[in-house]
Design an enzyme around this catalytic site. Structure first.
Site, PDB file in Angstrom:
ATOM      1  N   ASN A  62     -24.725  -5.956  25.118  1.00  0.00           N
ATOM      2  CA  ASN A  62     -25.514  -6.923  25.889  1.00  0.00           C
ATOM      3  C   ASN A  62     -25.688  -6.584  27.364  1.00  0.00           C
ATOM      4  O   ASN A  62     -26.572  -7.111  28.026  1.00  0.00           O
ATOM      5  CB  ASN A  62     -24.953  -8.345  25.707  1.00  0.00           C
ATOM      6  N   TYR A  63     -24.832  -5.717  27.890  1.00  0.00           N
ATOM      7  CA  TYR A  63     -24.993  -5.251  29.282  1.00  0.00           C
ATOM      8  C   TYR A  63     -24.813  -3.739  29.304  1.00  0.00           C
ATOM      9  O   TYR A  63     -23.830  -3.224  29.852  1.00  0.00           O
ATOM     10  CB  TYR A  63     -23.959  -5.913  30.200  1.00  0.00           C
TER      11      TYR A  63
ATOM     12  N   LYS B  57     -17.952   5.426  25.779  1.00  0.00           N
ATOM     13  CA  LYS B  57     -18.543   5.146  24.461  1.00  0.00           C
ATOM     14  C   LYS B  57     -19.403   3.887  24.590  1.00  0.00           C
ATOM     15  O   LYS B  57     -18.895   2.772  24.699  1.00  0.00           O
ATOM     16  CB  LYS B  57     -17.412   4.919  23.440  1.00  0.00           C
TER      17      LYS B  57
ATOM     18  N   THR C  63     -23.432   1.094  19.858  1.00  0.00           N
ATOM     19  CA  THR C  63     -24.517   1.813  19.164  1.00  0.00           C
ATOM     20  C   THR C  63     -25.862   1.367  19.730  1.00  0.00           C
ATOM     21  O   THR C  63     -26.694   2.185  20.128  1.00  0.00           O
ATOM     22  CB  THR C  63     -24.467   1.508  17.655  1.00  0.00           C
TER      23      THR C  63
ATOM     24  N   ASP D 271     -12.288   4.171  15.001  1.00  0.00           N
ATOM     25  CA  ASP D 271     -10.832   4.157  15.136  1.00  0.00           C
ATOM     26  C   ASP D 271     -10.317   5.443  15.769  1.00  0.00           C
ATOM     27  O   ASP D 271      -9.433   5.424  16.616  1.00  0.00           O
ATOM     28  CB  ASP D 271     -10.174   3.992  13.754  1.00  0.00           C
TER      29      ASP D 271
ATOM     30  N   GLU E 162     -12.175  -7.404  27.585  1.00  0.00           N
ATOM     31  CA  GLU E 162     -13.042  -8.570  27.790  1.00  0.00           C
ATOM     32  C   GLU E 162     -13.665  -8.881  26.439  1.00  0.00           C
ATOM     33  O   GLU E 162     -14.508  -8.145  25.942  1.00  0.00           O
ATOM     34  CB  GLU E 162     -14.130  -8.247  28.825  1.00  0.00           C
TER      35      GLU E 162
ATOM     36  N   ARG F 238     -24.215 -13.789  25.442  1.00  0.00           N
ATOM     37  CA  ARG F 238     -23.362 -13.457  26.586  1.00  0.00           C
ATOM     38  C   ARG F 238     -22.006 -14.092  26.340  1.00  0.00           C
ATOM     39  O   ARG F 238     -21.928 -15.223  25.855  1.00  0.00           O
ATOM     40  CB  ARG F 238     -23.947 -14.031  27.877  1.00  0.00           C
ATOM     41  N   CYS F 239     -20.937 -13.358  26.707  1.00  0.00           N
ATOM     42  CA  CYS F 239     -19.611 -13.947  26.497  1.00  0.00           C
ATOM     43  C   CYS F 239     -19.445 -15.199  27.334  1.00  0.00           C
ATOM     44  O   CYS F 239     -18.691 -16.097  26.990  1.00  0.00           O
ATOM     45  CB  CYS F 239     -18.511 -12.932  26.775  1.00  0.00           C
ATOM     46  N   THR F 240     -20.176 -15.274  28.458  1.00  0.00           N
ATOM     47  CA  THR F 240     -20.052 -16.430  29.343  1.00  0.00           C
ATOM     48  C   THR F 240     -21.104 -17.509  29.078  1.00  0.00           C
ATOM     49  O   THR F 240     -21.195 -18.471  29.841  1.00  0.00           O
ATOM     50  CB  THR F 240     -20.170 -15.980  30.815  1.00  0.00           C
TER      51      THR F 240
ATOM     52  N   ARG G 205     -20.023 -14.344  34.863  1.00  0.00           N
ATOM     53  CA  ARG G 205     -19.090 -13.322  35.356  1.00  0.00           C
ATOM     54  C   ARG G 205     -19.288 -13.087  36.853  1.00  0.00           C
ATOM     55  O   ARG G 205     -18.348 -12.858  37.580  1.00  0.00           O
ATOM     56  CB  ARG G 205     -19.333 -12.022  34.583  1.00  0.00           C
TER      57      ARG G 205
END
Ligand code: G3H
Length: 473
Positions: free
Chosen positions: A153-154, A176, A179, A214, A249, A282-284, A436
């Protein structure tokens, strides 16, 4: 369709094995990136480890010069990066430009903070601290190879917010990207390549998560991981890497609490924005709204008017709501809506989907037995809980498995402060939705929302350690 190259050990490389990147807008393949193998990853970590010696010993002002050059190269690519981001992650173009500009500012602030607070040792001696017979010099030194994993997302901001502090301190970086975000990641690596950093200082890994996910985090040469993404992956990292510093996060279930003395029009406007920006991915984002009963009807009327005005469409045209990142993200949102409705929630507006486009939805009469009460939707859905007793709200808020942020809407700032102190979470925003930024603030989560602190100074702290040299007189 472009074959995007990536920076590995000083060269922009491609490979026969490729990963197709499709646009969430229309499912068309928009580019390919190399699908690296486990063997490639081993080589990458070795090159990062080798490069660390020279890079960490470089004079800080030379590292700063490299960072300035990266910034210049990025600025030249502003349009290319922003437009690619828009198509790759279905984010409104205007927001992509904002994200880009925010990231350039992040670089400037990081350089400033590094110069002001991290370049020189902290001295503890007799003159200031009354320490007898000892002069202590406490330096901030890099950790080694930092693994930076960014979310979809960012793809610019949450990549550079990890890469830049790590590099400026003298760490080497293995990056990394998610994707969906790999094309933007490849462009970032090009900007770094053109700044001529020594080989191995920065490497990027792209490939199939199912094959290398992994393996990527298991390497013993990793000295620190900064990860933003899902809770399950975050926990997997924490389980696998117990003796190195981690900054994680993860998710959030950031609730907005609207007290009865809130300004209804202003808070409804702010909560609409906080819920539906980037379609709630968004996580926020605000993911639950607690509404005092006496103002519920008025607030819901206002919010539904706002939501009905949200534009929907192709991100390139800058609508408010765009197709979600993929079909399973939209399906998850729809599942939460259907579950809530089955258990008695009322749809105020929305509730439908068209492929991966989930229409902005407002649900009222949300109860604790509904999945959406606890689970993070990461989708354009506003679930509303109507309350009478603020103590019950505090209990529910604090019993969430998440603890990222929250917000309180009230005209009485003193009362809002008192309530904020009772809420167990990272940060509470008064009369503003959770977020954020600004990046100069510390940003953190507790419980399943992760641990470690981000933000300019804190990122620099988390990617370095103290080294003391003490003169004994
Ligand atoms: O998705 C998680 C991001 O850290 C949220 O950042 O508050 O600037 O949208 P934001």
């Amino acid at each position: 369709m472009n074959d995007y190259k990536i920076l590995v050990n000083g060269k922009m490389i491609t490979k026969k094995e490729k990963l197709n990147i499709t646009s969430p807008i229309n499912s068309e393949i928009i580019g390919t990136v190399p699908a690296l193998s486990k063997n490639d990853i081993d080589k990458i970590y070795r090159s990062s480890e080798i490069a660390f010696k020279e890079w960490s010993a470089l004079e800080p002002k030379l590292r700063i010069k490299y960072i300035e050059d990266i910034k210049k190269n990025l600025i030249k690519m502003r349009d290319e990066i922003s437009i690619t981001m828009c198509i790759e992650i279905s984010k409104p173009l205007k927001s992509c430009y904002q994200e880009f500009d925010r990231s350039i500012e992040y670089i400037d602030l990081t350089i400033k903070s590094y110069k002001d607070k991290f370049m020189n040792p902290k001295i503890i001696d007799k003159s200031i601290h009354n320490v007898e017979g000892k002069n202590g010099f406490f330096y901030r030194v890099p950790l080694g190879v930092v693994l930076a994993i960014s979310p979809f997302n960012y793809p610019v901001n949450l990549s550079l917010a990890k890469i830049i502090p790590a590099l400026i301190l003298g760490n080497t970086v293995v990056f990394k990207p998610a994707t969906q975000g790999s094309l933007v990641g490849s462009l970032i690596s090009k900007a770094i390549y053109e700044a001529n950093l020594p080989a191995g200082v920065f490497n990027i890994i792209t490939g199939k998560g199912s094959e290398i996910g992994d393996y990527l985090i298991e390497n013993n040469l990793i000295s620190m991981i900064s990860f933003t993404g899902g809770v399950d992956v975050g926990k997997n990292i924490a389980n696998k890497k117990s003796m190195i510093p981690l900054v994680l996060e993860l998710g959030g279930k950031d609730a907005a609490i609207v007290l009865k003395d809130a300004n209804i029009v202003e808070s409804a406007k702010e909560i609409t924005k906080g819920t539906f920006d980037y379609s709630g991915q968004r996580c926020t984002a605000i993911k639950l709204v607690y509404l005092e009963k006496s103002i519920a009807d008025k607030f819901i009327k206002e919010v539904s008017k706002n939501v009905l005005e949200l534009s929907i469409g192709n991100p390139i045209d800058n609508p408010d709501i765009t197709p979600m990142i993929n079909q399973s993200a939209a399906n998850w949102g729809k599942k939460l809506i259907d579950d809530a409705v089955k258990k008695g929630a009322k749809i105020i507006t929305g509730g439908n989907m068209d492929n991966n486009l989930l229409f902005p939805t407002v649900l009222s009469e949300i109860k604790k037995n509904m999945l959406i009460f606890d689970e993070e939707q990461f989708a354009p859905i506003m679930p509303i809980v109507i309350y009478e007793d603020i103590n019950e709200v505090v209990n529910s808020f604090n019993s969430s498995k998440y603890g990222l942020q929250g917000s309180i809407f009230s005209k009485n700032i003193k009362k809002a402060h008192e309530l904020a102190k009772r809420l167990n979470t990272g940060t509470i925003n008064i009369n503003k939705s959770s977020s954020r930024g600004p990046d100069i603030f510390p940003f953190l989560g507790i419980k399943d929302s992760g641990f470690g602190v981000q933000g300019i100074d804190w990122a620099l702290e988390s990617m370095s350690r103290i080294k003391g040299i003490i003169e004994n007189n």
